[in-house]
Design a protein around this motif. Structure first.
Motif, PDB file in Angstrom:
ATOM      1  N   ARG A 150      81.585  87.420  69.736  1.00 35.20           N
ATOM      2  CA  ARG A 150      82.560  88.465  70.096  1.00 35.20           C
ATOM      3  C   ARG A 150      83.505  88.639  68.900  1.00 35.20           C
ATOM      4  NH1 ARG A 150      84.478  85.897  75.665  1.00 35.20           N
ATOM      5  NH2 ARG A 150      86.032  87.596  75.622  1.00 35.20           N
ATOM      6  N   TYR A 151      82.960  89.174  67.823  1.00 33.72           N
ATOM      7  CA  TYR A 151      83.653  89.173  66.542  1.00 33.72           C
ATOM      8  C   TYR A 151      84.882  90.085  66.522  1.00 33.72           C
ATOM      9  CZ  TYR A 151      79.611  86.627  64.772  1.00 33.72           C
ATOM     10  OH  TYR A 151      78.634  85.700  64.571  1.00 33.72           O
ATOM     11  N   GLU A 152      84.814  91.231  67.199  1.00 33.90           N
ATOM     12  CA  GLU A 152      85.963  92.129  67.194  1.00 33.90           C
ATOM     13  C   GLU A 152      87.167  91.480  67.876  1.00 33.90           C
ATOM     14  OE1 GLU A 152      85.093  95.955  68.722  1.00 33.90           O
ATOM     15  OE2 GLU A 152      83.579  96.418  67.209  1.00 33.90           O
ATOM     16  N   GLU A 153      86.939  90.801  68.999  1.00 28.99           N
ATOM     17  CA  GLU A 153      88.031  90.098  69.673  1.00 28.99           C
ATOM     18  C   GLU A 153      88.542  88.957  68.803  1.00 28.99           C
ATOM     19  OE1 GLU A 153      87.388  89.409  74.048  1.00 28.99           O
ATOM     20  OE2 GLU A 153      85.407  90.207  73.535  1.00 28.99           O
ATOM     21  N   ALA A 154      87.624  88.255  68.139  1.00 31.29           N
ATOM     22  CA  ALA A 154      88.042  87.162  67.257  1.00 31.29           C
ATOM     23  C   ALA A 154      88.889  87.699  66.104  1.00 31.29           C
ATOM     24  CB  ALA A 154      86.812  86.430  66.713  1.00 31.29           C
ATOM     25  N   ALA A 155      88.508  88.871  65.591  1.00 32.45           N
ATOM     26  CA  ALA A 155      89.282  89.457  64.487  1.00 32.45           C
ATOM     27  C   ALA A 155      90.685  89.823  64.940  1.00 32.45           C
ATOM     28  CB  ALA A 155      88.553  90.689  63.952  1.00 32.45           C
ATOM     29  N   LEU A 156      90.830  90.299  66.180  1.00 34.87           N
ATOM     30  CA  LEU A 156      92.161  90.629  66.691  1.00 34.87           C
ATOM     31  C   LEU A 156      93.026  89.374  66.779  1.00 34.87           C
ATOM     32  CD1 LEU A 156      94.232  92.529  67.915  1.00 34.87           C
ATOM     33  CD2 LEU A 156      93.121  92.201  70.138  1.00 34.87           C
ATOM     34  N   HIS A 157      92.459  88.265  67.267  1.00 36.79           N
ATOM     35  CA  HIS A 157      93.207  87.005  67.322  1.00 36.79           C
ATOM     36  C   HIS A 157      93.562  86.517  65.919  1.00 36.79           C
ATOM     37  CE1 HIS A 157      91.889  86.993  71.492  1.00 36.79           C
ATOM     38  NE2 HIS A 157      92.677  85.971  71.716  1.00 36.79           N
ATOM     39  N   ARG A 158      92.645  86.727  64.977  1.00 35.28           N
ATOM     40  CA  ARG A 158      92.931  86.354  63.584  1.00 35.28           C
ATOM     41  C   ARG A 158      94.130  87.131  63.056  1.00 35.28           C
ATOM     42  NH1 ARG A 158      88.878  89.153  59.910  1.00 35.28           N
ATOM     43  NH2 ARG A 158      90.228  90.832  60.675  1.00 35.28           N
ATOM     44  N   ASP A 159      94.171  88.437  63.330  1.00 33.51           N
ATOM     45  CA  ASP A 159      95.287  89.258  62.881  1.00 33.51           C
ATOM     46  C   ASP A 159      96.594  88.811  63.523  1.00 33.51           C
ATOM     47  OD1 ASP A 159      93.332  90.607  61.553  1.00 33.51           O
ATOM     48  OD2 ASP A 159      93.441  92.444  62.755  1.00 33.51           O
ATOM     49  N   ARG A 160      96.533  88.465  64.801  1.00 28.78           N
ATOM     50  CA  ARG A 160      97.737  87.990  65.484  1.00 28.78           C
ATOM     51  C   ARG A 160      98.248  86.704  64.844  1.00 28.78           C
ATOM     52  NH1 ARG A 160      95.400  88.811  71.660  1.00 28.78           N
ATOM     53  NH2 ARG A 160      95.906  91.037  71.862  1.00 28.78           N
ATOM     54  N   ARG A 161      97.330  85.793  64.596  1.00 27.70           N
ATOM     55  CA  ARG A 161      97.716  84.513  63.991  1.00 27.70           C
ATOM     56  C   ARG A 161      98.323  84.733  62.607  1.00 27.70           C
ATOM     57  NH1 ARG A 161      92.868  80.552  62.602  1.00 27.70           N
ATOM     58  NH2 ARG A 161      92.563  82.222  61.076  1.00 27.70           N
ATOM     59  N   ALA A 162      97.694  85.583  61.809  1.00 18.92           N
ATOM     60  CA  ALA A 162      98.197  85.840  60.457  1.00 18.92           C
ATOM     61  C   ALA A 162      99.592  86.467  60.492  1.00 18.92           C
ATOM     62  CB  ALA A 162      97.223  86.744  59.702  1.00 18.92           C
ATOM     63  N   ALA A 163      99.802  87.406  61.418  1.00 19.76           N
ATOM     64  CA  ALA A 163     101.109  88.061  61.508  1.00 19.76           C
ATOM     65  C   ALA A 163     102.189  87.072  61.923  1.00 19.76           C
ATOM     66  CB  ALA A 163     101.037  89.224  62.498  1.00 19.76           C
ATOM     67  N   PHE A 164     101.877  86.213  62.903  1.00 20.41           N
ATOM     68  CA  PHE A 164     102.862  85.225  63.341  1.00 20.41           C
ATOM     69  C   PHE A 164     103.206  84.259  62.211  1.00 20.41           C
ATOM     70  CE2 PHE A 164     103.301  80.790  64.759  1.00 20.41           C
ATOM     71  CZ  PHE A 164     104.580  80.872  65.302  1.00 20.41           C
ATOM     72  N   VAL A 165     102.183  83.736  61.540  1.00 20.33           N
ATOM     73  CA  VAL A 165     102.434  82.764  60.472  1.00 20.33           C
ATOM     74  C   VAL A 165     103.244  83.404  59.352  1.00 20.33           C
ATOM     75  CG1 VAL A 165     101.327  81.396  58.660  1.00 20.33           C
ATOM     76  CG2 VAL A 165     100.428  81.331  60.996  1.00 20.33           C
ATOM     77  N   ALA A 166     102.900  84.634  58.977  1.00 15.74           N
ATOM     78  CA  ALA A 166     103.631  85.304  57.896  1.00 15.74           C
ATOM     79  C   ALA A 166     105.089  85.515  58.270  1.00 15.74           C
ATOM     80  CB  ALA A 166     102.965  86.638  57.564  1.00 15.74           C
ATOM     81  N   GLY A 167     105.340  86.008  59.489  1.00 14.32           N
ATOM     82  CA  GLY A 167     106.717  86.275  59.898  1.00 14.32           C
ATOM     83  C   GLY A 167     107.534  85.007  60.049  1.00 14.32           C
ATOM     84  N   ALA A 168     106.934  83.973  60.649  1.00 20.46           N
ATOM     85  CA  ALA A 168     107.661  82.718  60.839  1.00 20.46           C
ATOM     86  C   ALA A 168     107.938  82.032  59.504  1.00 20.46           C
ATOM     87  CB  ALA A 168     106.872  81.799  61.763  1.00 20.46           C
ATOM     88  N   ALA A 169     106.952  82.032  58.606  1.00 19.21           N
ATOM     89  CA  ALA A 169     107.150  81.397  57.294  1.00 19.21           C
ATOM     90  C   ALA A 169     108.239  82.117  56.507  1.00 19.21           C
ATOM     91  CB  ALA A 169     105.835  81.403  56.515  1.00 19.21           C
TER      92      ALA A 169
END
Length: 583
Positions: free
Chosen positions: A445-464
């Motif tokens: 389910r690559y499209e759903e996995a990509a959405l979670h990847r984007d969420r994780r990247a956005a959170f890490v970038a903003g928090a860092a």
């Protein structure tokens, strides 16, 4: 007509074909593309090499091989390229793949190639691929042959306008030129797509009179009449570091920039090297240049940001509205919730950001909701005034404190977990999202996995980002210096704001100089949020300088530290799509 030149004086001779340059139709191009485990050549490995050799529009040969990078392939890279650890397990290592590629390309490692006679390397965003190849040669004992390199990205930016394409990524250009081989994030496919783009660009170059390799290497858009007429505006600009301000006939600011050499930089706007369309339009309106000499490069960088934010020049695209940045806030109320806001208030609430867009802030909020069951509604309620639960409670994504199903104490635990993830320990959120990505990838389910990847990247970038800013903003005063020519650059930073700067010359009394600089520095008071007394952009400039080589901390009024398990620990997860940097 034969070319006639004087040699010796008075004697006419016929020029040779060699003097006219190497025709593009006779030039051998080796179009290359790499797939890697990351974007930094000093830490990531190559997983695939693809190359196509062409001359005169004819394909002479192709080269393609997977490469064992001898390191793990991150899941987000597998999602992007489709290259798995199992696929490279039996592939040759770079020690075998690199010589094979160099031999195919005709790039012999014994010494530098003759640039006008040897093959020409071509890549889209060439610094990325060439940087990895150079690093690979250095690690495996090969001399980089230093061939001529053609980058299709800047050529495309000059020849294909934004009216024709929305961006200049490889896939967009391949579609525009009708290339049959579209890029797939596999090396050979992308190299074939780049061949098609190259041929499309060469056709357009013909209309500009570019027919030889030498003309291609020096191709520039011709100067406009305004650029020729107004070059004298740079004559009185000093050769010093600082900020320059372009003004119109009324004295209004059109554009603000910075440079280590003001005269050289301002002159470049009136040459053919300046190809940006909006800047050429601006030059037609320019009637004056105001130079502002600065003592250090950091001071110039900060002054530029402050002037852009203050004057909002119409031809500056970035930093004009720093106050409009999006932040993610955990509200201070009986049942805290996550809210995307534009203003950091003095309310003792935790914030992360700033984000580049509201969409990125929304992704970060979704990441926290995915890991922690905070309420997502905006209703006001209390144990004494319960309301009906929404569908999220039925889906198990909220404990329903609204109808009393979840106690205030239990909900307070979730709020505390969210605050900790935002300010001190991002690991629980990262691990939760990573688990979802792995499970969805296994289920294809690559499209759903990509959405979670984007969420994780956005959170890490903003928090860092917020944690870096908050750490510096908590220090009342920090004095640091860096060796430079002809002395030491010294800066005073107070609550994250550049308060004083200067260059200490050789032979000066360092104690007296620093004492005088500190005494003359701007008075700054503490404030709320991660960036209370300076814009995030200014603080990022200061942080970059503090992290540069040779910095010496002279004095700090308080500890300057970031959380041990903070988001900075996971910053590599934000670097998942090198294509996004192409435009």
């Amino acid at each position: 007509m034969a070319d006639q030149r004087l040699s010796p004086p008075g004697a006419l001779v016929q020029g040779t074909l060699d003097e006219l340059g190497t025709p593009l139709t006779h030039t051998t191009f080796v179009v290359v593309d790499l797939e890697t485990t990351g974007s930094r050549s000093d830490g990531a490995g190559i997983t695939e090499i693809g190359a196509v050799k062409v001359r005169g529009g004819e394909v002479l040969g192709e080269f393609g091989t997977l490469v064992d990078p001898r390191m793990p392939i991150p899941p987000h890279i597998t999602l992007l390229t489709g290259i798995t650890q199992a696929m490279v397990a039996t592939a040759p290592g770079l020690d075998a793949a690199l010589p094979a590629f160099l031999e195919f390309a005709g790039l012999h490692a014994e010494g530098p190639a003759e640039q006008d006679e040897g093959p020409v390397l071509v890549a889209h965003n060439a610094p990325f691929d060439i940087g990895f190849l150079k690093a690979a040669c250095a690690r495996h004992g090969h001399t980089w042959p230093a061939p001529t390199v053609v980058d299709t990205l800047p050529i495309a930016r000059r020849l294909v306008t934004r009216d024709e394409v929305r961006n200049h990524k490889l896939g967009t250009l391949a579609g525009f030129f009708g290339v049959p081989d579209l890029p797939t994030h596999r090396a050979l496919d992308d190299a074939r797509a780049t061949v098609g783009v190259l041929h499309g660009l060469l056709e357009r170059l013909g209309s500009h009179g570019v027919d030889t390799l030498e003309e291609l290497r020096s191709f520039r858009t011709p100067r406009t009449g305004a650029q020729r007429r107004k070059r004298h505006l740079a004559d009185d600009v000093p050769e010093a570091p600082g900020v320059y301000v372009f003004t119109d006939a009324k004295g209004d600011t059109l554009y603000v920039g910075k440079s280590s050499n003001l005269r050289r930089r301002v002159r470049s706007y009136f040459t053919a090297a300046e190809t940006r369309g909006r800047i050429r339009d601006m030059i037609a309106l320019v009637e004056g240049v105001i130079p502002i000499v600065c003592g250090t490069a950091l001071e110039a960088e900060v002054r530029e940001l402050r002037l852009i934010a203050e004057r909002k020049p119409p031809y500056n695209r970035r930093s004009r509205n720093p106050g409009r940045a999006a932040w993610l806030k955990l509200t201070r109320e009986a049942y805290p919730r996550l809210s995307v806001v534009r203003t950091v208030r003095d309310d003792d609430a935790p914030y992360i950001g700033p984000f580049r867009s509201s969409r990125e802030a929304e992704l970060a909020r979704e990441a926290l909701h995915q890991a922690i069951p905070l309420r997502q509604c905006t209703h006001r309620f209390s144990p004494a005034r319960p309301i009906s639960a929404c569908v999220l409670a039925q889906l198990g994504r909220c404990g329903a404190p609204c109808d009393g199903s979840e106690s205030p104490a239990r909900y307070a635990e979730h709020a505390a977990a969210a605050e900790a993830a935002m300010t001190t320990d991002a690991t629980p959120v990262v691990e939760a999202l990573s688990g979802h990505i792995t499970r969805l990838s296994v289920e294809l389910r690559y499209e759903e996995a990509a959405l979670h990847r984007d969420r994780r990247a956005a959170f890490v970038a903003g928090a860092a980002r917020a944690q870096r800013l908050a750490a510096l903003a908590a220090v009342p005063q920090l004095v640091a210096a860096q060796p430079t020519r002809p002395g030491w650059e010294v800066h005073v930073i107070r609550y994250g704001r550049l308060a004083g700067s200067g260059t200490m010359r050789p032979g000066s009394d360092p104690h007296a100089y620093v004492e005088a600089l500190v005494a003359a520095a701007e008075t700054v008071f503490p404030g709320p949020g991660p960036s209370p007394r300076a814009t995030p952009g200014e603080m990022e400039c200061v942080l970059r300088w503090l992290g540069s080589p040779g910095i010496r901390l002279i004095d700090t009024a308080a500890p300057w530290t970031c959380p041990v398990n903070g988001a900075e620990k996971h910053r590599e997860l934000t670097d998942w799509q090198r294509d996004s940097a192409y435009d």
